[in-house]
Scaffold this motif. Structure first.
Motif, PDB file in Angstrom:
ATOM      1  N   CYS A 214      -2.343  -9.248 -55.382  1.00 34.86           N
ATOM      2  CA  CYS A 214      -0.970  -9.659 -55.079  1.00 34.86           C
ATOM      3  C   CYS A 214       0.037  -9.150 -56.111  1.00 34.86           C
ATOM      4  O   CYS A 214       1.197  -8.896 -55.775  1.00 34.86           O
ATOM      5  CB  CYS A 214      -0.885 -11.176 -54.969  1.00 34.86           C
ATOM      6  SG  CYS A 214      -1.930 -11.822 -53.645  1.00 34.86           S
ATOM      7  N   CYS A 217       1.590  -6.005 -54.981  1.00 33.74           N
ATOM      8  CA  CYS A 217       2.048  -6.003 -53.592  1.00 33.74           C
ATOM      9  C   CYS A 217       3.577  -6.073 -53.493  1.00 33.74           C
ATOM     10  O   CYS A 217       4.213  -6.856 -54.204  1.00 33.74           O
ATOM     11  CB  CYS A 217       1.437  -7.205 -52.870  1.00 33.74           C
ATOM     12  SG  CYS A 217       1.895  -7.289 -51.135  1.00 33.74           S
ATOM     13  N   CYS A 223       5.433 -13.534 -49.682  1.00 31.43           N
ATOM     14  CA  CYS A 223       4.209 -13.740 -48.890  1.00 31.43           C
ATOM     15  C   CYS A 223       3.675 -15.149 -49.173  1.00 31.43           C
ATOM     16  O   CYS A 223       3.501 -15.540 -50.329  1.00 31.43           O
ATOM     17  CB  CYS A 223       3.173 -12.694 -49.273  1.00 31.43           C
ATOM     18  SG  CYS A 223       1.529 -13.104 -48.676  1.00 31.43           S
TER      19      CYS A 223
HETATM   20  S1  SF4 Z   1       0.206  -9.509 -48.438  1.00 29.39           S
HETATM   21 FE1  SF4 Z   1       0.273 -11.425 -49.558  1.00 29.39          FE
HETATM   22  S2  SF4 Z   1      -1.888 -11.925 -49.936  1.00 29.39           S
HETATM   23 FE2  SF4 Z   1      -1.807  -9.773 -49.380  1.00 29.39          FE
HETATM   24  S3  SF4 Z   1      -1.656  -8.716 -51.370  1.00 29.39           S
HETATM   25 FE3  SF4 Z   1       0.445  -9.018 -50.608  1.00 29.39          FE
HETATM   26  S4  SF4 Z   1       1.110 -10.904 -51.596  1.00 29.39           S
HETATM   27 FE4  SF4 Z   1      -1.116 -10.857 -51.736  1.00 29.39          FE
END
Ligand code: SF4
Length: 289
Positions: A214, A217, A223
Motif C-alpha cells: 500500500c 500505491c 483506498c
Molecule cells: S489498492 Fe488499496 S489495498 Fe491495494 S495496494 Fe492500493 S492501497 Fe493497498
C-alpha cells in the motif's frame, strides 16, 4: 432538503472513490510501467495474442512464447492457415490448449467475415471464438482506444479492496457490475493505459498472495482497505470445487528406437494432443500384460 437513505449514501461514497482513481493511477503507471513486447508495439493482433497467452500464465513465462509465436505467425492470415500440430507445438508448455485452438478459429473468422482485419468494435470482438468481455475490452481499448473496461481477477481484487466490497468476485454478475462501474470513470483519451495500469497495479502492488504494497500505491490516501489494513478480508471468493482425481496406468511401450503414442480425441481435456496410451484405472502388472 432530500433525506439520504443508507443505500444512497453507500452508492454516493462508492462513486466518489471511483471518481478519484484515474488521475493518480495514470501518473503512477507512466512512472512504473514495465516495458513488455506487446506494449511497445500494440497492434490489434499482438494485443489479442498476448492477452490470450497471459490468461492463467505469468508475464515472464509468456515472453519467450510470444516472441516465438510472432516470429512464426506474424499476422492473422498466418495464424488462420497454420497446421494444428504446429500451432500446438508453439503453445506446448503454456497449457490450456483450447486457447490456441480458439485463436486459430477466431483468425479464420476474421479472414472470412472481416476481410482479415481485426474488428475494432467491442460487440464484434465478442463474436470471435475465445474472446470474452475481458479480451474484448483489452483489445478495443489498447489497440483501438475505445473506452471499454478489461476486468479480470486482478482488477476485481483491486476494486474490491478499494471499496471494501465483500461481494463474491467469482460471481459473473459482480464482474459485470465492476465493468459497468469502471466504464464511466475511464479517461476517454487513455482508455488502454487505464486498463493496463489497473492490471499492472494488481500484478505489482496490490498483490494476490500476501500483503499488498500500500505504501507504493497511488490510491493509498483513499483506498478503504489501505486505510483500514483489512486486506486479508478482501476480495471474497467462493471456495473452488474439489478437484476430480482419476487413477490411470500409463503404458510406455517401446522398442530401442520407437515408442507408441496416440492422439487424444478432438474434444475435451487436452484435445488433439499426443500421449502415451493409458488404462483408466490403477492396473496390476498382470492386467497390463
Ligand atoms: S489498492 Fe488499496 S489495498 Fe491495494 S495496494 Fe492500493 S492501497 Fe493497498
Amino acid at each position: 432538503m432530500k433525506q439520504q437513505t443508507p443505500r444512497n449514501i453507500e452508492v454516493q461514497r462508492k462513486q466518489e472513490l471511483l471518481n478519484r482513481i484515474a488521475p493518480g493511477l495514470l501518473t503512477w503507471y507512466d512512472k512504473s510501467r514495465r516495458s513488455l513486447p506487446w506494449r511497445e508495439e500494440p497492434t490489434p493482433y499482438r494485443v489479442w495474442v498476448s492477452e490470450i497467452m497471459l490468461q492463467q500464465t505469468r508475464v515472464e513465462a509468456v515472453k519467450p512464447y510470444f516472441a516465438r509465436f510472432m516470429e512464426r505467425l506474424p499476422d492473422i492470415e498466418a495464424l488462420a492457415e497454420v497446421d494444428d500440430d504446429e500451432l500446438l507445438k508453439l503453445w506446448e508448455g503454456l497449457g490450456y490448449y483450447s486457447r490456441a485452438r480458439n485463436l486459430k478459429a477466431a483468425a479464420q473468422q476474421i479472414v472470412t467475415e472481416y476481410g482479415g482485419e481485426m474488428p475494432s468494435d467491442y460487440r464484434e470482438l465478442l463474436k470471435l471464438k475465445g474472446i470474452g468481455s475481458y479480451t474484448a475490452g483489452a483489445v478495443s481499448s489498447i489497440a483501438f482506444k475505445q473506452p471499454n473496461p478489461a476486468v479480470d481477477g486482478n482488477v476485481l481484487r483491486v476494486i474490491a479492496r478499494l471499496l471494501e466490497d465483500n461481494s463474491d468476485i467469482s460471481d459473473q454478475s459482480v464482474k459485470k457490475r465492476v465493468e459497468d462501474d469502471l466504464r464511466p470513470v475511464m479517461p476517454k483519451d487513455r482508455p488502454g493505459d487505464f486498463n493496463q495500469a489497473l492490471m499492472e497495479l494488481g500484478a505489482t502492488v496490490c498483490l494476490p498472495n500476501g500483503a499488498p504494497k500500500c505504501s507504493n500505491c497511488p490510491w493509498q490516501e483513499f483506498c478503504l482497505v489501505g486505510l483500514h489494513g483489512t486486506w486479508q478480508q478482501y476480495p471474497q471468493k467462493a471456495a473452488k470445487k474439489a478437484r476430480t482425481i482419476e487413477d490411470k496406468t500409463i503404458l510406455v511401450i517401446r522398442t530401442s528406437r520407437q515408442v507408441v503414442l496416440r492422439k487424444r480425441p478432438k474434444r475435451g481435456l487436452l484435445a488433439g494432443l499426443y500421449e502415451f496410451p493409458a488404462m483408466d484405472k490403477k492396473a496390476s502388472l498382470e492386467e497390463v500384460r
